[in-house]
Design a protein around this motif. Sequence first.
Motif, PDB file in Angstrom:
ATOM      1  N   SER A 160       0.824  -1.200   0.000  1.00 61.15           N
ATOM      2  CA  SER A 160       0.000   0.000   0.000  1.00 61.15           C
ATOM      3  C   SER A 160       0.862   1.256   0.000  1.00 61.15           C
ATOM      4  O   SER A 160       0.606   2.202  -0.759  1.00 61.15           O
ATOM      5  CB  SER A 160      -0.921  -0.005   1.228  1.00 61.15           C
ATOM      6  OG  SER A 160      -1.606   1.222   1.351  1.00 61.15           O
ATOM      7  N   TYR A 161       1.906   1.263   0.814  1.00 62.73           N
ATOM      8  CA  TYR A 161       2.762   2.445   0.897  1.00 62.73           C
ATOM      9  C   TYR A 161       3.647   2.604  -0.337  1.00 62.73           C
ATOM     10  O   TYR A 161       3.997   3.728  -0.711  1.00 62.73           O
ATOM     11  CB  TYR A 161       3.599   2.419   2.184  1.00 62.73           C
ATOM     12  CG  TYR A 161       2.863   3.059   3.341  1.00 62.73           C
ATOM     13  CD1 TYR A 161       3.188   4.330   3.779  1.00 62.73           C
ATOM     14  CD2 TYR A 161       1.805   2.400   3.958  1.00 62.73           C
ATOM     15  CE1 TYR A 161       2.486   4.925   4.821  1.00 62.73           C
ATOM     16  CE2 TYR A 161       1.104   2.973   5.001  1.00 62.73           C
ATOM     17  CZ  TYR A 161       1.443   4.243   5.432  1.00 62.73           C
ATOM     18  OH  TYR A 161       0.745   4.828   6.455  1.00 62.73           O
ATOM     19  N   LYS A 162       3.999   1.519  -0.983  1.00 57.18           N
ATOM     20  CA  LYS A 162       4.733   1.626  -2.244  1.00 57.18           C
ATOM     21  C   LYS A 162       3.896   2.376  -3.278  1.00 57.18           C
ATOM     22  O   LYS A 162       4.403   3.209  -4.039  1.00 57.18           O
ATOM     23  CB  LYS A 162       5.094   0.235  -2.767  1.00 57.18           C
ATOM     24  CG  LYS A 162       6.266  -0.419  -2.066  1.00 57.18           C
ATOM     25  CD  LYS A 162       6.554  -1.781  -2.693  1.00 57.18           C
ATOM     26  CE  LYS A 162       7.768  -2.464  -2.076  1.00 57.18           C
ATOM     27  NZ  LYS A 162       8.009  -3.796  -2.687  1.00 57.18           N
ATOM     28  N   GLN A 163       2.607   2.078  -3.307  1.00 60.34           N
ATOM     29  CA  GLN A 163       1.717   2.767  -4.237  1.00 60.34           C
ATOM     30  C   GLN A 163       1.591   4.239  -3.879  1.00 60.34           C
ATOM     31  O   GLN A 163       1.617   5.105  -4.747  1.00 60.34           O
ATOM     32  CB  GLN A 163       0.351   2.090  -4.249  1.00 60.34           C
ATOM     33  CG  GLN A 163       0.352   0.676  -4.812  1.00 60.34           C
ATOM     34  CD  GLN A 163      -1.006   0.014  -4.743  1.00 60.34           C
ATOM     35  OE1 GLN A 163      -2.029   0.665  -4.558  1.00 60.34           O
ATOM     36  NE2 GLN A 163      -1.034  -1.310  -4.890  1.00 60.34           N
ATOM     37  N   LYS A 164       1.471   4.521  -2.580  1.00 60.94           N
ATOM     38  CA  LYS A 164       1.382   5.916  -2.152  1.00 60.94           C
ATOM     39  C   LYS A 164       2.634   6.694  -2.550  1.00 60.94           C
ATOM     40  O   LYS A 164       2.559   7.873  -2.904  1.00 60.94           O
ATOM     41  CB  LYS A 164       1.205   5.986  -0.631  1.00 60.94           C
ATOM     42  CG  LYS A 164      -0.101   5.405  -0.117  1.00 60.94           C
ATOM     43  CD  LYS A 164      -0.142   5.398   1.407  1.00 60.94           C
ATOM     44  CE  LYS A 164      -1.418   4.761   1.926  1.00 60.94           C
ATOM     45  NZ  LYS A 164      -1.489   4.760   3.407  1.00 60.94           N
ATOM     46  N   ALA A 165       3.778   6.039  -2.495  1.00 60.53           N
ATOM     47  CA  ALA A 165       5.055   6.715  -2.752  1.00 60.53           C
ATOM     48  C   ALA A 165       5.363   6.864  -4.235  1.00 60.53           C
ATOM     49  O   ALA A 165       6.382   7.468  -4.587  1.00 60.53           O
ATOM     50  CB  ALA A 165       6.182   5.958  -2.070  1.00 60.53           C
ATOM     51  N   GLU A 166       4.496   6.364  -5.098  1.00 57.57           N
ATOM     52  CA  GLU A 166       4.751   6.521  -6.533  1.00 57.57           C
ATOM     53  C   GLU A 166       4.772   7.980  -6.962  1.00 57.57           C
ATOM     54  O   GLU A 166       5.349   8.320  -7.994  1.00 57.57           O
ATOM     55  CB  GLU A 166       3.692   5.751  -7.334  1.00 57.57           C
ATOM     56  CG  GLU A 166       3.860   4.233  -7.252  1.00 57.57           C
ATOM     57  CD  GLU A 166       2.772   3.490  -7.994  1.00 57.57           C
ATOM     58  OE1 GLU A 166       1.829   4.155  -8.512  1.00 57.57           O
ATOM     59  OE2 GLU A 166       2.848   2.237  -8.063  1.00 57.57           O
ATOM     60  N   LYS A 167       4.142   8.858  -6.179  1.00 54.11           N
ATOM     61  CA  LYS A 167       4.127  10.282  -6.510  1.00 54.11           C
ATOM     62  C   LYS A 167       5.239  11.050  -5.792  1.00 54.11           C
ATOM     63  O   LYS A 167       5.258  12.276  -5.802  1.00 54.11           O
ATOM     64  CB  LYS A 167       2.763  10.881  -6.154  1.00 54.11           C
ATOM     65  CG  LYS A 167       2.395  10.770  -4.684  1.00 54.11           C
ATOM     66  CD  LYS A 167       1.048  11.415  -4.381  1.00 54.11           C
ATOM     67  CE  LYS A 167      -0.115  10.572  -4.848  1.00 54.11           C
ATOM     68  NZ  LYS A 167      -0.321   9.350  -4.024  1.00 54.11           N
ATOM     69  N   SER A 168       6.187  10.353  -5.187  1.00 55.26           N
ATOM     70  CA  SER A 168       7.239  11.002  -4.397  1.00 55.26           C
ATOM     71  C   SER A 168       8.101  11.917  -5.254  1.00 55.26           C
ATOM     72  O   SER A 168       8.259  11.716  -6.460  1.00 55.26           O
ATOM     73  CB  SER A 168       8.121   9.947  -3.728  1.00 55.26           C
ATOM     74  OG  SER A 168       8.826   9.201  -4.707  1.00 55.26           O
ATOM     75  N   ALA A 169       8.690  12.919  -4.586  1.00 59.18           N
ATOM     76  CA  ALA A 169       9.536  13.891  -5.288  1.00 59.18           C
ATOM     77  C   ALA A 169      10.920  14.011  -4.652  1.00 59.18           C
ATOM     78  O   ALA A 169      11.693  14.878  -5.038  1.00 59.18           O
ATOM     79  CB  ALA A 169       8.856  15.260  -5.316  1.00 59.18           C
ATOM     80  N   MET A 170      11.227  13.154  -3.671  1.00 63.55           N
ATOM     81  CA  MET A 170      12.563  13.151  -3.071  1.00 63.55           C
ATOM     82  C   MET A 170      12.802  11.775  -2.460  1.00 63.55           C
ATOM     83  O   MET A 170      11.920  10.912  -2.465  1.00 63.55           O
ATOM     84  CB  MET A 170      12.696  14.250  -2.016  1.00 63.55           C
ATOM     85  CG  MET A 170      11.912  14.014  -0.741  1.00 63.55           C
ATOM     86  SD  MET A 170      12.138  15.352   0.457  1.00 63.55           S
ATOM     87  CE  MET A 170      11.554  14.545   1.965  1.00 63.55           C
ATOM     88  N   ASP A 171      13.984  11.557  -1.938  1.00 62.45           N
ATOM     89  CA  ASP A 171      14.327  10.259  -1.376  1.00 62.45           C
ATOM     90  C   ASP A 171      13.564  10.005  -0.078  1.00 62.45           C
ATOM     91  O   ASP A 171      13.293  10.925   0.700  1.00 62.45           O
ATOM     92  CB  ASP A 171      15.824  10.171  -1.115  1.00 62.45           C
ATOM     93  CG  ASP A 171      16.618  10.009  -2.398  1.00 62.45           C
ATOM     94  OD1 ASP A 171      16.004   9.988  -3.487  1.00 62.45           O
ATOM     95  OD2 ASP A 171      17.858   9.916  -2.328  1.00 62.45           O
ATOM     96  N   TYR A 172      13.257   8.737   0.164  1.00 68.96           N
ATOM     97  CA  TYR A 172      12.498   8.354   1.355  1.00 68.96           C
ATOM     98  C   TYR A 172      12.860   6.922   1.739  1.00 68.96           C
ATOM     99  O   TYR A 172      13.351   6.135   0.927  1.00 68.96           O
ATOM    100  CB  TYR A 172      10.989   8.455   1.097  1.00 68.96           C
ATOM    101  CG  TYR A 172      10.517   7.524  -0.001  1.00 68.96           C
ATOM    102  CD1 TYR A 172      10.024   6.251   0.294  1.00 68.96           C
ATOM    103  CD2 TYR A 172      10.591   7.893  -1.348  1.00 68.96           C
ATOM    104  CE1 TYR A 172       9.617   5.387  -0.707  1.00 68.96           C
ATOM    105  CE2 TYR A 172      10.195   7.030  -2.362  1.00 68.96           C
ATOM    106  CZ  TYR A 172       9.714   5.779  -2.037  1.00 68.96           C
ATOM    107  OH  TYR A 172       9.322   4.915  -3.036  1.00 68.96           O
TER     108      TYR A 172
END
Length: 539
Positions: A160-172
């Motif tokens: 679920s969190y991998k999908q949420k992070a698809e819109k990320s704009a920096m390292d996490y």
Amino acid sequence: MAMPCRLRRGVLLLLLLVAGASAASHPANEFCAAAAAGGGGDGCGGGGGGDGRRLLIRGGTVVNAHRVEEADVYIEDGVIVAVRPNIPVGDDNVKVIDATGKYVMPGGIDPHTHLEMEFMGTVTIDDFFSGHAAALAGGTTMHIDFVIPVNGNLTAGLESYKQKAEKSAMDYGFHMAITKWNDDVSREMESMVKEHGINSFKFFMAYKGSLMVTDDLLLQGLQKCKSLGALAMVHAENGDAVAEGQQRMINLGITGPEGHALSRPPVLEGEATARAIRLAKFVNTPLYVVHVMSVDAMDEIAKAKREGQRVIGEPVVSGLVLDDSWLWDPDFTVASKYVMSPPIREAGHNKALRAALSSGILQLVGTDHCTFNSTQKAFGSDDFRKIPNGVNGIEERMHIIWDSMVETGQISVSDYVRVTSTECAKIFNIYPRKGAILEGSDADIIILNPERSFVMGAQTHHSRSNTNVYEGRKGKGMVEVTISRGRVVWEDGILNIVPGSGRYVRTPPFSYLFDGIEKSDAAYRASLRAPVQRSKAAA
């Protein structure tokens, strides 16, 4: 295609809707999205010369946790190539940034965030795009977010969190919460560490009936963490007593935000902190206490450290600089925005926590960025138990720590780098790739002007929330430039980011906190003088 800079509000809303949620419309959100992760678009912030791959920061004071020096910093393809004085430029394709009179430091790493988290019947308002926009504008270039399992299932939670992070704009990176215990969870923890690069697990000792774990589960979790070389983390409040305290307030007719603080006093944070520390000592494994908010909890950490135990104490910005007086504000909208757990404490605790940070009792600063807007907070207008818990901070942290700690002389510029970046990188085993300006490190860098001032508020921040717990706060020390993996993403008050340009950073197990654990276990076993060999008693 690169989108034009200084987007108008309608275009901004469309962009953020594509990113996954609706945004609050205000001037600070009028930022530019670059087309390619490798460089700025035409006319966008950070596009002033160069090919987007090579960058030279000239004439600044380079600050690491271990050293301060006058030097240039040369970057290629997102990696620091050289740190030394007077680096020559023989190529017109190198973008040059003049940092004369300014500090050049590692980008901040926030160890404690909750983006797009489902909690208390709603979802935090900032996702992995708006949260990253806020972070980068404030000088933070990486964060570690908490994955919440789905019905106790770690793998489902991670997906679920991998999908949420698809819109990320920096390292996490990710921590993983543990909310129940069985053989499947134990096996999944091993998979998280060995296959998915997660080296930390959080146990909630509060939120009875939802996230809270019992002592037996915590004990098993601590033992499993030790075997995996993973760091155990705790939210330390006595959940049973908190539930009793909440009911006590309701019975007294105290239903407003002030009831939140009154129902979970510092003694309950101190008790749970002490209990977690003693269980970790029994297992002989390192412990990380998140959001230390009170003198009671801090004292327990200080005592354990004096005795040689490996305990990390993490204060958060709100606990360092705010006090609980706001919870008694007659305006519910104002009071409710300060509701978080553990609660912001009465004046005096914040001063003591700053002193503990200065002396090294507490080692790094997080935010617990967990934002809800005023509409969401109003869910608890008649019952403080229903107010979603959380405050902002991911954009404000770097500025507030500089102003409240460096400008006041409580910590040095090197200590500033340590508590906002380097220590986090070391604890979670990603140093010196992160948390340093060294040859071979990722080019996550900020340029801070110590002479510039700032004013904070909801009309200028990049969070989607329409409130800000630091509203009107003024201070000195401004992050003028943020560089993420060699890309200038914040310059001249303009963001230059695109959803999907972020990168997941794996955190390997067995950080420095585990050094010597096997030897101390062996010493313990040798000290037992047991089992005693006894002859059988005569019949």
